[in-house]
Scaffold this motif. Structure first.
Motif, PDB file in Angstrom:
ATOM      1  N   ALA A  10       0.833  -1.207   0.000  1.00 56.55           N
ATOM      2  CA  ALA A  10       0.000   0.000   0.000  1.00 56.55           C
ATOM      3  C   ALA A  10       0.865   1.253   0.000  1.00 56.55           C
ATOM      4  O   ALA A  10       0.581   2.222  -0.714  1.00 56.55           O
ATOM      5  CB  ALA A  10      -0.921  -0.010   1.214  1.00 56.55           C
ATOM      6  N   ILE A  11       1.925   1.251   0.798  1.00 51.13           N
ATOM      7  CA  ILE A  11       2.817   2.409   0.862  1.00 51.13           C
ATOM      8  C   ILE A  11       3.446   2.663  -0.507  1.00 51.13           C
ATOM      9  O   ILE A  11       3.470   3.799  -0.997  1.00 51.13           O
ATOM     10  CB  ILE A  11       3.911   2.191   1.927  1.00 51.13           C
ATOM     11  CG1 ILE A  11       3.286   2.245   3.329  1.00 51.13           C
ATOM     12  CG2 ILE A  11       5.025   3.230   1.791  1.00 51.13           C
ATOM     13  CD1 ILE A  11       4.231   1.821   4.434  1.00 51.13           C
ATOM     14  N   HIS A  12       3.930   1.613  -1.151  1.00 53.52           N
ATOM     15  CA  HIS A  12       4.544   1.782  -2.467  1.00 53.52           C
ATOM     16  C   HIS A  12       3.509   2.224  -3.505  1.00 53.52           C
ATOM     17  O   HIS A  12       3.816   3.044  -4.384  1.00 53.52           O
ATOM     18  CB  HIS A  12       5.218   0.485  -2.905  1.00 53.52           C
ATOM     19  CG  HIS A  12       6.441   0.135  -2.121  1.00 53.52           C
ATOM     20  ND1 HIS A  12       7.467   1.028  -1.916  1.00 53.52           N
ATOM     21  CD2 HIS A  12       6.804  -1.010  -1.470  1.00 53.52           C
ATOM     22  CE1 HIS A  12       8.417   0.454  -1.195  1.00 53.52           C
ATOM     23  NE2 HIS A  12       8.035  -0.778  -0.906  1.00 53.52           N
TER      24      HIS A  12
ATOM     25  N   GLU B 132       3.736   5.819  -5.577  1.00 50.83           N
ATOM     26  CA  GLU B 132       3.812   5.848  -7.036  1.00 50.83           C
ATOM     27  C   GLU B 132       2.600   6.514  -7.677  1.00 50.83           C
ATOM     28  O   GLU B 132       2.442   6.499  -8.898  1.00 50.83           O
ATOM     29  CB  GLU B 132       3.955   4.417  -7.561  1.00 50.83           C
ATOM     30  CG  GLU B 132       5.288   3.775  -7.169  1.00 50.83           C
ATOM     31  CD  GLU B 132       5.339   2.286  -7.494  1.00 50.83           C
ATOM     32  OE1 GLU B 132       4.334   1.768  -8.052  1.00 50.83           O
ATOM     33  OE2 GLU B 132       6.356   1.655  -7.192  1.00 50.83           O
ATOM     34  N   GLY B 133       1.726   7.104  -6.832  1.00 47.09           N
ATOM     35  CA  GLY B 133       0.604   7.854  -7.372  1.00 47.09           C
ATOM     36  C   GLY B 133      -0.722   7.120  -7.391  1.00 47.09           C
ATOM     37  O   GLY B 133      -1.716   7.651  -7.889  1.00 47.09           O
ATOM     38  N   GLY B 134      -0.775   5.907  -6.842  1.00 45.09           N
ATOM     39  CA  GLY B 134      -2.005   5.138  -6.842  1.00 45.09           C
ATOM     40  C   GLY B 134      -2.863   5.399  -5.616  1.00 45.09           C
ATOM     41  O   GLY B 134      -2.542   6.235  -4.762  1.00 45.09           O
ATOM     42  N   THR B 135      -3.976   4.680  -5.538  1.00 41.77           N
ATOM     43  CA  THR B 135      -4.874   4.743  -4.391  1.00 41.77           C
ATOM     44  C   THR B 135      -5.170   3.325  -3.935  1.00 41.77           C
ATOM     45  O   THR B 135      -5.054   2.373  -4.712  1.00 41.77           O
ATOM     46  CB  THR B 135      -6.200   5.430  -4.748  1.00 41.77           C
ATOM     47  OG1 THR B 135      -6.842   4.691  -5.796  1.00 41.77           O
ATOM     48  CG2 THR B 135      -5.972   6.851  -5.222  1.00 41.77           C
ATOM     49  N   LEU B 136      -5.575   3.164  -2.664  1.00 37.95           N
ATOM     50  CA  LEU B 136      -5.852   1.825  -2.164  1.00 37.95           C
ATOM     51  C   LEU B 136      -6.785   1.892  -0.964  1.00 37.95           C
ATOM     52  O   LEU B 136      -6.549   2.674  -0.035  1.00 37.95           O
ATOM     53  CB  LEU B 136      -4.550   1.116  -1.772  1.00 37.95           C
ATOM     54  CG  LEU B 136      -4.664  -0.380  -1.483  1.00 37.95           C
ATOM     55  CD1 LEU B 136      -3.412  -1.104  -1.940  1.00 37.95           C
ATOM     56  CD2 LEU B 136      -4.906  -0.649  -0.003  1.00 37.95           C
ATOM     57  N   ILE B 137      -7.843   1.077  -1.004  1.00 34.92           N
ATOM     58  CA  ILE B 137      -8.791   0.979   0.101  1.00 34.92           C
ATOM     59  C   ILE B 137      -8.901  -0.482   0.490  1.00 34.92           C
ATOM     60  O   ILE B 137      -8.978  -1.352  -0.383  1.00 34.92           O
ATOM     61  CB  ILE B 137     -10.178   1.530  -0.280  1.00 34.92           C
ATOM     62  CG1 ILE B 137     -10.061   2.981  -0.728  1.00 34.92           C
ATOM     63  CG2 ILE B 137     -11.165   1.402   0.878  1.00 34.92           C
ATOM     64  CD1 ILE B 137     -11.326   3.547  -1.332  1.00 34.92           C
TER      65      ILE B 137
ATOM     66  N   GLY C 292      -6.158   1.359  -8.226  1.00 35.76           N
ATOM     67  CA  GLY C 292      -4.941   1.720  -7.524  1.00 35.76           C
ATOM     68  C   GLY C 292      -3.692   1.797  -8.380  1.00 35.76           C
ATOM     69  O   GLY C 292      -2.585   1.910  -7.857  1.00 35.76           O
ATOM     70  N   TYR C 293      -3.838   1.759  -9.711  1.00 38.04           N
ATOM     71  CA  TYR C 293      -2.666   1.817 -10.585  1.00 38.04           C
ATOM     72  C   TYR C 293      -2.067   3.227 -10.587  1.00 38.04           C
ATOM     73  O   TYR C 293      -2.791   4.221 -10.586  1.00 38.04           O
ATOM     74  CB  TYR C 293      -3.046   1.455 -12.017  1.00 38.04           C
ATOM     75  CG  TYR C 293      -3.246  -0.023 -12.283  1.00 38.04           C
ATOM     76  CD1 TYR C 293      -2.476  -0.689 -13.235  1.00 38.04           C
ATOM     77  CD2 TYR C 293      -4.204  -0.749 -11.593  1.00 38.04           C
ATOM     78  CE1 TYR C 293      -2.666  -2.037 -13.491  1.00 38.04           C
ATOM     79  CE2 TYR C 293      -4.404  -2.100 -11.835  1.00 38.04           C
ATOM     80  CZ  TYR C 293      -3.630  -2.738 -12.783  1.00 38.04           C
ATOM     81  OH  TYR C 293      -3.822  -4.075 -13.031  1.00 38.04           O
ATOM     82  N   SER C 294      -0.757   3.310 -10.587  1.00 42.00           N
ATOM     83  CA  SER C 294      -0.071   4.587 -10.743  1.00 42.00           C
ATOM     84  C   SER C 294      -0.074   4.983 -12.216  1.00 42.00           C
ATOM     85  O   SER C 294      -0.394   4.173 -13.100  1.00 42.00           O
ATOM     86  CB  SER C 294       1.372   4.477 -10.253  1.00 42.00           C
ATOM     87  OG  SER C 294       2.124   3.619 -11.096  1.00 42.00           O
TER      88      SER C 294
END
Length: 214
Positions: free
Chosen positions: A113-115, A119-124, A167-169
């Motif tokens: 999640a941190i990476h 890199e510009g992504g999102t994550l839930i 969540g893709y950058s």
């Protein structure tokens, strides 16, 4: 090496997360016990990602996110908390958080999640996604009741938006769609404008609310 600041009012939690992340080659450049202290640490260290608890005395997590936004500090915030209350999730995302995880995640899930955010992504967290989507669809528009009607997105913009929602950058989207990274950035900028959204997470929330994404 990705650099993070940990914001949590419990010293033992901060120390535990620091120890785990350092084993995973993530550089913890600062810690804070509440939002006000966090702002000073973040300004001094300029981390790549902020790990933020929500429930803290005096200056809580959502207050902190709002202050970062007001100061135009564009560092992605990953909420890491024990609370999966729908109102807190939506409040944090609407304030500008780019990720939301519960503290029962594994170290591998946390580092990924941190990476992703760096890199510009999102994550839930998947465990709260279904409830969050139901809340979005039954409540007011995430960008406010006075938001303008959404202009149509092109087929390519919809492809980009779907990948953003996963969540893709920008770099990863460019690889999937065989585009230049600069072209992807332009598509994302156009999507934000069309949706009247301030950031990628808000764009996804608006698209889900309006049925553009399913």
């Amino acid at each position: 090496m990705t650099r993070v600041v940990i914001v949590d009012d419990q010293t033992l939690i901060r120390q535990g997360i620091r120890g785990l992340l350092e084993v995973a080659d993530i550089d913890v450049v600062g810690e804070a016990a509440d939002g006000r202290a966090a702002l000073a640490v973040i300004e001094r260290t300029a981390p790549d990602v902020i790990l933020l608890d929500l429930r803290m005395p005096r200056f809580d997590g959502i207050w902190t996110i709002e202050q970062l936004r007001a100061a135009e500090i564009d560092i992605p915030v990953l909420v890491l908390t024990t609370f999966d209350d729908d109102a807190l999730v939506l409040g944090a995302l609407r304030a500008g958080a780019r990720g939301y995880l519960l503290k029962d995640v594994t170290l591998g899930q946390l580092t990924r999640a941190i990476h992703t955010l760096a890199e510009g992504g999102t994550l839930i967290a998947p465990s709260i996604t279904d409830r969050m989507l139901r809340a979005i669809r039954s409540g007011p528009s995430p960008v406010g009741a006075d938001a303008p009607a959404v202009p149509g997105l092109t087929e390519r913009e919809q492809e980009v938006l779907r990948l953003v929602a996963h969540g893709y950058s920008n770099r990863e989207i460019a690889g999937v769609l065989f585009l230049a990274e600069g072209t992807v950035k332009n598509h994302v900028s156009t999507i934000l404008t069309k949706l009247g959204a301030r950031d990628r997470t808000n764009a996804v929330l608006r698209a889900l609310h309006d049925g553009i994404l399913d």
